[in-house]
Design a protein around this motif. Sequence first.
Motif, PDB file in Angstrom:
ATOM      1  N   LEU A 181       0.845  -1.366   0.001  1.00 36.87           N
ATOM      2  CA  LEU A 181      -0.129  -0.167  -0.009  1.00 36.87           C
ATOM      3  C   LEU A 181       0.803   1.298   0.020  1.00 36.87           C
ATOM      4  O   LEU A 181       0.616   2.118  -0.554  1.00 36.87           O
ATOM      5  CB  LEU A 181      -0.887   0.050   1.219  1.00 36.87           C
ATOM      6  N   GLU A 182       1.937   1.306   0.839  1.00 47.90           N
ATOM      7  CA  GLU A 182       2.844   2.311   0.811  1.00 47.90           C
ATOM      8  C   GLU A 182       3.589   2.570  -0.365  1.00 47.90           C
ATOM      9  O   GLU A 182       3.562   3.745  -0.879  1.00 47.90           O
ATOM     10  CB  GLU A 182       3.776   2.347   1.928  1.00 47.90           C
ATOM     11  N   VAL A 183       4.434   1.606  -0.963  1.00 52.13           N
ATOM     12  CA  VAL A 183       4.831   1.858  -2.258  1.00 52.13           C
ATOM     13  C   VAL A 183       4.123   2.031  -3.578  1.00 52.13           C
ATOM     14  O   VAL A 183       4.552   3.081  -4.344  1.00 52.13           O
ATOM     15  CB  VAL A 183       5.834   0.549  -2.302  1.00 52.13           C
ATOM     16  N   SER A 184       2.884   1.530  -3.638  1.00 50.14           N
ATOM     17  CA  SER A 184       2.198   1.742  -4.673  1.00 50.14           C
ATOM     18  C   SER A 184       1.305   3.042  -4.563  1.00 50.14           C
ATOM     19  O   SER A 184       0.953   3.587  -5.752  1.00 50.14           O
ATOM     20  CB  SER A 184       0.982   0.557  -4.869  1.00 50.14           C
ATOM     21  N   GLY A 185       1.155   3.549  -3.538  1.00 48.34           N
ATOM     22  CA  GLY A 185       0.508   5.016  -3.402  1.00 48.34           C
ATOM     23  C   GLY A 185      -0.955   4.596  -2.972  1.00 48.34           C
ATOM     24  O   GLY A 185      -1.668   5.560  -2.565  1.00 48.34           O
ATOM     25  N   PHE A 186      -1.444   3.458  -3.038  1.00 50.90           N
ATOM     26  CA  PHE A 186      -2.770   3.203  -2.589  1.00 50.90           C
ATOM     27  C   PHE A 186      -3.103   3.542  -0.927  1.00 50.90           C
ATOM     28  O   PHE A 186      -4.081   3.733  -0.805  1.00 50.90           O
ATOM     29  CB  PHE A 186      -3.222   1.847  -2.972  1.00 50.90           C
ATOM     30  N   GLY A 187      -1.973   3.355  -0.281  1.00 53.44           N
ATOM     31  CA  GLY A 187      -2.257   3.608   1.204  1.00 53.44           C
ATOM     32  C   GLY A 187      -2.295   4.972   1.631  1.00 53.44           C
ATOM     33  O   GLY A 187      -2.754   5.393   2.695  1.00 53.44           O
ATOM     34  N   ILE A 188      -2.246   5.942   0.686  1.00 48.03           N
ATOM     35  CA  ILE A 188      -2.281   7.347   0.866  1.00 48.03           C
ATOM     36  C   ILE A 188      -3.724   7.922   1.310  1.00 48.03           C
ATOM     37  O   ILE A 188      -4.374   7.597   0.400  1.00 48.03           O
ATOM     38  CB  ILE A 188      -1.738   8.405  -0.088  1.00 48.03           C
ATOM     39  N   SER A 189      -3.770   8.559   2.426  1.00 53.36           N
ATOM     40  CA  SER A 189      -5.134   9.236   2.839  1.00 53.36           C
ATOM     41  C   SER A 189      -4.897  10.397   3.324  1.00 53.36           C
ATOM     42  O   SER A 189      -3.688  10.781   4.036  1.00 53.36           O
ATOM     43  CB  SER A 189      -5.964   8.463   3.649  1.00 53.36           C
ATOM     44  N   TYR A 190      -5.840  11.245   3.473  1.00 51.50           N
ATOM     45  CA  TYR A 190      -5.797  12.796   3.953  1.00 51.50           C
ATOM     46  C   TYR A 190      -6.490  12.864   5.267  1.00 51.50           C
ATOM     47  O   TYR A 190      -7.566  12.349   5.270  1.00 51.50           O
ATOM     48  CB  TYR A 190      -5.842  13.791   3.167  1.00 51.50           C
ATOM     49  N   PRO A 191      -6.042  13.525   6.059  1.00 52.54           N
ATOM     50  CA  PRO A 191      -6.588  13.538   7.549  1.00 52.54           C
ATOM     51  C   PRO A 191      -7.991  14.520   7.748  1.00 52.54           C
ATOM     52  O   PRO A 191      -8.539  14.271   8.588  1.00 52.54           O
ATOM     53  CB  PRO A 191      -5.667  14.090   8.709  1.00 52.54           C
ATOM     54  N   ALA A 192      -8.081  15.538   6.849  1.00 56.85           N
ATOM     55  CA  ALA A 192      -9.028  16.272   7.156  1.00 56.85           C
ATOM     56  C   ALA A 192     -10.007  16.505   5.832  1.00 56.85           C
ATOM     57  O   ALA A 192      -9.352  16.665   4.825  1.00 56.85           O
ATOM     58  CB  ALA A 192      -8.642  17.723   7.632  1.00 56.85           C
ATOM     59  N   SER A 193     -11.221  17.049   6.224  1.00 56.28           N
ATOM     60  CA  SER A 193     -12.015  17.387   4.987  1.00 56.28           C
ATOM     61  C   SER A 193     -11.723  18.817   4.482  1.00 56.28           C
ATOM     62  O   SER A 193     -11.353  19.832   5.400  1.00 56.28           O
ATOM     63  CB  SER A 193     -13.555  17.332   5.341  1.00 56.28           C
ATOM     64  N   LEU A 194     -12.033  19.318   3.340  1.00 57.87           N
ATOM     65  CA  LEU A 194     -11.697  20.518   2.731  1.00 57.87           C
ATOM     66  C   LEU A 194     -12.923  21.440   2.470  1.00 57.87           C
ATOM     67  O   LEU A 194     -12.893  22.443   2.041  1.00 57.87           O
ATOM     68  CB  LEU A 194     -10.807  20.586   1.346  1.00 57.87           C
ATOM     69  N   SER A 195     -14.119  20.895   3.065  1.00 59.42           N
ATOM     70  CA  SER A 195     -15.434  21.570   2.792  1.00 59.42           C
ATOM     71  C   SER A 195     -16.362  21.391   4.168  1.00 59.42           C
ATOM     72  O   SER A 195     -15.829  20.298   4.815  1.00 59.42           O
ATOM     73  CB  SER A 195     -16.251  21.240   1.509  1.00 59.42           C
ATOM     74  N   MET A 196     -17.142  21.842   4.251  1.00 58.22           N
ATOM     75  CA  MET A 196     -17.973  21.801   5.427  1.00 58.22           C
ATOM     76  C   MET A 196     -19.162  21.043   5.107  1.00 58.22           C
ATOM     77  O   MET A 196     -19.794  21.206   4.133  1.00 58.22           O
ATOM     78  CB  MET A 196     -18.539  23.152   6.064  1.00 58.22           C
ATOM     79  N   ALA A 197     -19.579  19.808   5.846  1.00 53.74           N
ATOM     80  CA  ALA A 197     -20.655  19.023   5.615  1.00 53.74           C
ATOM     81  C   ALA A 197     -21.921  19.830   5.859  1.00 53.74           C
ATOM     82  O   ALA A 197     -21.732  20.845   6.740  1.00 53.74           O
ATOM     83  CB  ALA A 197     -20.573  17.859   6.544  1.00 53.74           C
ATOM     84  N   PRO A 198     -23.010  19.539   5.286  1.00 52.41           N
ATOM     85  CA  PRO A 198     -24.308  20.216   5.396  1.00 52.41           C
ATOM     86  C   PRO A 198     -24.950  20.011   7.173  1.00 52.41           C
ATOM     87  O   PRO A 198     -24.369  19.104   8.001  1.00 52.41           O
ATOM     88  CB  PRO A 198     -25.410  19.605   4.629  1.00 52.41           C
ATOM     89  N   ASP A 199     -25.355  21.031   7.782  1.00 52.51           N
ATOM     90  CA  ASP A 199     -25.712  20.945   8.957  1.00 52.51           C
ATOM     91  C   ASP A 199     -26.581  20.010   9.424  1.00 52.51           C
ATOM     92  O   ASP A 199     -27.431  19.717   8.571  1.00 52.51           O
ATOM     93  CB  ASP A 199     -26.432  22.322   9.415  1.00 52.51           C
ATOM     94  N   GLY A 200     -26.437  19.334  10.490  1.00 55.70           N
ATOM     95  CA  GLY A 200     -27.276  18.454  10.940  1.00 55.70           C
ATOM     96  C   GLY A 200     -26.873  17.223  10.546  1.00 55.70           C
ATOM     97  O   GLY A 200     -27.748  16.125  10.777  1.00 55.70           O
ATOM     98  N   CYS A 201     -26.037  16.788   9.522  1.00 55.77           N
ATOM     99  CA  CYS A 201     -25.801  15.549   9.019  1.00 55.77           C
ATOM    100  C   CYS A 201     -24.533  14.806   9.675  1.00 55.77           C
ATOM    101  O   CYS A 201     -23.589  15.517  10.099  1.00 55.77           O
ATOM    102  CB  CYS A 201     -25.316  15.793   7.531  1.00 55.77           C
ATOM    103  N   ARG A 202     -24.665  13.668   9.673  1.00 52.41           N
ATOM    104  CA  ARG A 202     -23.730  12.904  10.454  1.00 52.41           C
ATOM    105  C   ARG A 202     -22.545  12.315   9.513  1.00 52.41           C
ATOM    106  O   ARG A 202     -22.860  11.861   8.336  1.00 52.41           O
ATOM    107  CB  ARG A 202     -24.330  11.726  11.138  1.00 52.41           C
ATOM    108  N   VAL A 203     -21.147  12.662   9.731  1.00 51.53           N
ATOM    109  CA  VAL A 203     -20.281  12.377   8.678  1.00 51.53           C
ATOM    110  C   VAL A 203     -19.631  10.800   9.033  1.00 51.53           C
ATOM    111  O   VAL A 203     -19.271  10.594  10.399  1.00 51.53           O
ATOM    112  CB  VAL A 203     -19.123  13.397   8.705  1.00 51.53           C
TER     113      VAL A 203
END
Length: 482
Positions: free
Chosen positions: A375-397
């Motif tokens: 996963l690390e060598v291939s790049g498939f293991g990359i993920s990002y820790p934070a959302s870049l936008s706000m989810a709609p109010d009242g919705c569970r993420v």
Amino acid sequence: MKLEADVIVVGGGPVGLTLACELRLAGLDVLLLERRAERVSNSRGMGMHGRTLEMLGLRGLAPRFRERALPFSIGHFAVLDTRLDFSVLDPQYGVNLVIPQSVTEELLEARAAELGVRVQRGALVRELWQDEEIVSVGGDIDGAAFTARAAWLAGADGGRSLVRQQAGIAFEGHAASVYSMLGDVRLGAPLPGKAHTVVNQAGVLMVVPMGDAYHRIILIDAQRCREPSQQPPTLEELAEGACRVAGYDLQLSDAVWLSRFSDETRLAAQYRKGRVLLAGDAAHIHMPAGGQGMNVGMQDAFNLGWKLAGVVKGEAGAALLDSYDSERRAVGQQLLVNTMAQTALLTACDTRGLALRQLMDGLLRDPATNRALALEVSGFGISYPASLSMAPDGCRVLEQWTGARVPDCPLHLASGAQVQLHTLLHSGRWLYLRLCDDAPAGVCAPGQVQTLRATLREPVSGLAGAAALLVRPDGYADYALA
């Protein structure tokens, strides 16, 4: 000569071309400045990992690269005997393509021409300056002076990046301590298989088929690998070291390219300074272990392109570019750890070092460990820790989906069409999928959003019962709603 553009990209290798294509796809006026008058015919990089191929697939380009490549389902970590199994990572992109970097560059340049990127070859950039609104460069094109200005500039001009130096960005890390050789040659002696690796007290030898009867020889000669040399490598030097490691004469001949490389390891202190950004080798250099350099660089460009386009077009604030630094510099830091660890194993040629390699090889036989490194060598293991936008109010993420890679799953659209999810990202826009009727009708994101009502035609782990999914232009989930 005076030139202007929305964005200037300095460097016309795979990283600069990838970035230029992404920016032009978004409708920007892009000027790419490349010092070479023609593409190089030799290729330091020979591999394309699965996540990079998938990234190209997000724009409908993967078939072009598959047609010119040899696919393998395995890779390696420090040339240990037990190989990394990429096939278990993804049914479509769980491969490692053997494809010369020159071919990758050729295909990307053709794509740039299709999109209308302005490519200026023979352009040597000598200086750079910026203020709060504009960044400018000066240099010469075929001996004639030129200046160019744009709102933003990206440096993809390699490990000795003039852009990085002129911007005053520190390049921190470790000087070279190991020196290696490679050569593209013909072999007169038969190999035990298509590819061949040998590791012993004499060093490390890798032999990889390139097609057209040529093979790439990669050599770490234990007798010489700690001795820097300013002399151009010779076929005789490569043949002598290869014979010593292999234990027999490979009968090397007809070298079309010979080169040296080292384990110099450095990371830019920041990926953005004012209106200047860095990508690829301009931001990180390391031992080319596992063929990760070009791949990580192209993924840098893919992360940056849509973000920079959103800022230029006024769809997002400049603060969005801070996420490029935080997301991709973290990947660069892990890349350096990964390749330094491999360097230690690759140069562990004494009795104790070979025992360590034997121990590590045993660990790779464990499927979970093998998968983690694959996963690390291939790049498939990359993920990002934070959302870049706000989810709609009242919705569970659904937190596990924030920043996670979205696989190419089949969808049934409300229109009746059946499509693959990745085809909906070909335009480079954000994608909001309403997976049930109760999902919010629309969302806000830092860029144009395509909204569709769809259902999953096959189960996707972690998405059962999800109400909606917001996908970034680079194929990562911004968030999923319960």
